[in-house]
Design a protein around this motif. Structure first.
Motif, PDB file in Angstrom:
ATOM      1  N   GLY A 350       0.776  -1.232   0.000  1.00 27.95           N
ATOM      2  CA  GLY A 350       0.000   0.000   0.000  1.00 27.95           C
ATOM      3  C   GLY A 350       0.804   1.278   0.000  1.00 27.95           C
ATOM      4  O   GLY A 350       0.255   2.358   0.214  1.00 27.95           O
ATOM      5  N   GLU A 351       2.102   1.198  -0.269  1.00 32.21           N
ATOM      6  CA  GLU A 351       2.907   2.423  -0.354  1.00 32.21           C
ATOM      7  C   GLU A 351       2.672   3.069  -1.722  1.00 32.21           C
ATOM      8  O   GLU A 351       2.804   2.406  -2.761  1.00 32.21           O
ATOM      9  N   ILE A 352       2.313   4.351  -1.740  1.00 31.89           N
ATOM     10  CA  ILE A 352       1.994   5.061  -2.987  1.00 31.89           C
ATOM     11  C   ILE A 352       2.911   6.275  -3.123  1.00 31.89           C
ATOM     12  O   ILE A 352       3.064   7.057  -2.191  1.00 31.89           O
ATOM     13  N   THR A 353       3.502   6.412  -4.317  1.00 27.64           N
ATOM     14  CA  THR A 353       4.368   7.556  -4.585  1.00 27.64           C
ATOM     15  C   THR A 353       4.038   8.139  -5.955  1.00 27.64           C
ATOM     16  O   THR A 353       4.026   7.416  -6.958  1.00 27.64           O
ATOM     17  N   PHE A 354       3.753   9.439  -5.993  1.00 27.03           N
ATOM     18  CA  PHE A 354       3.622  10.182  -7.246  1.00 27.03           C
ATOM     19  C   PHE A 354       4.879  11.018  -7.398  1.00 27.03           C
ATOM     20  O   PHE A 354       5.190  11.855  -6.538  1.00 27.03           O
ATOM     21  N   GLU A 355       5.610  10.802  -8.508  1.00 27.52           N
ATOM     22  CA  GLU A 355       6.842  11.558  -8.741  1.00 27.52           C
ATOM     23  C   GLU A 355       6.682  12.460  -9.956  1.00 27.52           C
ATOM     24  O   GLU A 355       6.717  11.993 -11.096  1.00 27.52           O
ATOM     25  N   ASN A 356       6.471  13.752  -9.707  1.00 26.04           N
ATOM     26  CA  ASN A 356       6.376  14.761 -10.770  1.00 26.04           C
ATOM     27  C   ASN A 356       5.438  14.326 -11.899  1.00 26.04           C
ATOM     28  O   ASN A 356       5.784  14.369 -13.082  1.00 26.04           O
ATOM     29  N   VAL A 357       4.240  13.899 -11.505  1.00 26.11           N
ATOM     30  CA  VAL A 357       3.288  13.335 -12.465  1.00 26.11           C
ATOM     31  C   VAL A 357       2.524  14.450 -13.174  1.00 26.11           C
ATOM     32  O   VAL A 357       1.951  15.338 -12.535  1.00 26.11           O
ATOM     33  N   SER A 358       2.511  14.374 -14.497  1.00 19.03           N
ATOM     34  CA  SER A 358       1.693  15.263 -15.326  1.00 19.03           C
ATOM     35  C   SER A 358       0.882  14.392 -16.280  1.00 19.03           C
ATOM     36  O   SER A 358       1.330  13.308 -16.686  1.00 19.03           O
ATOM     37  N   PHE A 359      -0.293  14.877 -16.645  1.00 16.98           N
ATOM     38  CA  PHE A 359      -1.124  14.095 -17.557  1.00 16.98           C
ATOM     39  C   PHE A 359      -1.934  15.011 -18.459  1.00 16.98           C
ATOM     40  O   PHE A 359      -2.563  15.967 -18.006  1.00 16.98           O
TER      41      PHE A 359
END
Length: 594
Positions: A350-359
């Motif tokens: 359950g570890e969640i990481t967003f790294e400089n996310v663009s969409f």
């Protein structure tokens, strides 16, 4: 035929049925071609013996002679009947092989299309309307089946009949054969020309039918909106206008199609006249017998349908090619979400990481989120808050990998989700979307849909209780066996939300993802649901997208989005101290409670 090459794999799969069908139809036509020859023998016998019979007419010997002649004719009749029975039997076997083969291929093709639909990503369904998708898997597949079955069968019948009949005719008189066949190529060319026009118009009719289907499907699905805005007459007028266009196109096609029968009658009549005239001259010359004329007339009628079928088959093939082209367009569409490890099965911490996310949405070019970063440890709770259109739901879609990020990366347990098994990832995320969807089934099955196993009634009731909807369901006449109707129209908005929550919880997921799923429930119900979240899901990672602040649920982090950017990030106390958008929401909510 380029588009129809796709179907060759199915012909190979059922090659033995196809081969037997062709053999059976050739045998059937062989017995059919023998019938005119028997009739010729019978007619020649009558013509030859009638003068002899008249010599003995009135005498006792004449009665005996008539009896022998009658007996001979009865034998000929029995032979014709036997040949007809044999022809019919093998024709029955033909249909049991080729037509059954076409139905099996139709089943396989629909399964293939449906499976492919399941694999395609969310952006595909945003580009295409439901009515068109339905039309391609129904009407277009039906058109293709006509090529797979009737067209193949009649083509084999055409080739074998023409070959056997012309061979039999040439054996009698090449000259008479030539004159008899003169009108038939003209018939084939005329009908082929008509078929080309039919093909072109059929393509436009199929497109218009897709439009009609889509219109009806949208109106039926959104009937509440139509009625609430009193737009029934407008919708009826629009549908009538489109229906009139479909009717006019179909009528034009029917007028062209009406040329088939007159052309056939005219050309067959011309062949018959030539046969009788030229054949009569040859009978006078002694080249052939009177029975041969009758034999040729029957052969002409035998050739009528196969020759006519040249154009009809061409029309079927062309319509099938147009439909298969539409099917191929979707089958050749590749999903933008590729599953790298379909067989991957492992537990998620359950570890969640967003790294400089663009969409950026691929169809519209709208940049939904820009350079978003955050990190959640296993068991932490994150609230995502922001105005409408700030990118909150997009984060949920990206976390489920409904879309792939344009820039940056998303990590689950330290591993990029693009490198993880797609089914395994989604199976361990309990998702309650903002737009609730329930199937047209009973409540029990709608909740059970979320489980990877078959849950018991007790489990269904237990998780319905966690979602604070059990009492509502038990208050219904049929309880958990109540049908909810299409898209859950028989339930209230709050009940649909809670059934959807129960469906997500019964997965027993490692990550909980809730997209504004408590907007339609009252405060007491909200407390019950959040109480379960605090108690039973305390060790689960949770991402809750909301417009409200839940005082009964403690968040480790709160992220405020604005125009796709992270405007604020921190704990409840930190954000209150900042005096930004979050503090405004809290103040407004406190005022509403007061």
């Amino acid at each position: 035929m380029r588009e129809l090459k796709f179907l060759n794999r199915f012909f190979w799969k059922y090659r033995w049925r196809l081969l037997l069908g062709i053999i059976f139809i050739c045998v059937s036509n062989y017995f059919r071609v023998l019938q005119p020859q028997v009739i010729r023998e019978a007619l020649d016998l009558v013509v030859e013996q009638v003068s002899t019979y008249r010599m003995y007419e009135g005498f006792e010997l004449g009665n005996e002679y008539f009896g022998v002649l009658s007996h001979s004719l009865m034998i000929f009749g029995a032979i014709v009947l036997l040949l007809a029975i044999l022809m019919g039997f093998f024709l029955y076997l033909t249909r049991q092989t080729i037509i059954v083969m076409s139905r099996l291929i139709e089943y396989d093709l629909r399964e293939l299309i449906y499976d492919h639909y399941q694999e395609l990503s969310l952006d595909f369904y945003k580009r295409n309307n439901t009515g068109d998708l339905m039309n391609r898997i129904t009407e277009d597949v039906n058109k293709v089946r006509m090529y797979l079955g009737p067209a193949v069968m009649y083509l084999a019948n055409l080739i074998s009949t023409i070959a056997l009949v012309i061979f039999a005719m040439l054996a009698v008189s090449p000259t008479l054969t030539l004159y008899t066949l003169i009108p038939l190529p003209l018939l084939a060319i005329s009908i082929y020309y008509v078929s080309n026009i039919i093909h072109t118009r059929s393509t436009f009719i199929q497109q218009q039918l897709s439009k009609l289907t889509s219109t009806a499907q949208e109106v039926f699905s959104g009937v509440r909106v139509v009625k609430s805005y009193v737009r029934e007459k407008q919708q009826v007028d629009y549908f009538a206008k489109e229906s009139d266009q479909y009717k006019n196109m179909s009528m034009d096609l029917a007028k062209i199609d009406a040329w088939f029968f007159p052309l056939m009658v005219f050309m067959v009549g011309a062949s018959t006249i030539l046969t009788v005239y030229v054949g009569g001259l040859q009978v006078v010359n002694g080249s052939i017998s009177a029975g041969n004329i009758a034999e040729f007339v029957i052969y002409v009628n035998m050739l009528t349908w196969p020759v006519t079928a040249i154009g009809w088959i061409a029309s079927i093939v062309q319509q099938a090619a147009a439909s298969q082209k539409r099917i191929n367009e979707f089958l050749e569409t590749k999903t933008s979400i590729v599953d790298p490890k379909p067989e991957d099965r492992h537990d998620i911490e359950g570890e969640i990481t967003f790294e400089n996310v663009s969409f950026v949405y691929p169809d519209t070019g709208i940049k939904a989120i820009d350079n978003v970063s955050f990190h959640l440890k296993p068991g932490e709770k994150l609230a995502i808050i922001g105005r409408t259109g700030s990118g909150k739901t997009t984060i949920a879609d990206l976390l489920l990998r409904m879309y792939d990020v344009t820039e940056g990366r998303i990590l689950i347990d330290g591993k990029d989700i693009r490198e993880q098994g797609l089914a395994n990832l989604r199976q361990q995320i309990g998702y309650v979307p903002q737009d609730i969807f329930l199937f047209s089934d009973d409540i029990h099955n709608n909740i059970a849909f979320g489980s990877s196993t078959t849950p018991t009634r007790a489990e269904i009731e237990e998780f319905a209780g966690y979602a604070a909807v059990r009492e509502d369901i038990e208050g219904l006449a049929l309880g958990f066996d109540t049908l909810v109707g299409e898209r859950g129209v028989t339930l209230s908005g709050g009940q649909k939300q809670r059934v959807s929550i129960a469906r997500a919880l019964i997965k027993k997921p490692d990550i909980i993802l809730l997209d504004d799923c408590l907007s339609a429930v009252d405060t007491n119900t909200e407390q019950q649901i959040l109480g379960y979240f605090n108690e039973a899901l305390g060790d689960k990672t949770a991402v809750i997208i909301t417009h409200r602040i839940y005082g009964h649920l403690k968040f480790d982090k709160i992220m405020v989005l604005e125009d796709g950017h992270v405007a604020e990030m921190g704990t409840h106390e930190e954000l209150l101290a900042n005096g930004g958008y979050y503090s405004e929401i809290v103040e407004r909510q406190v005022e509403e409670v007061d």
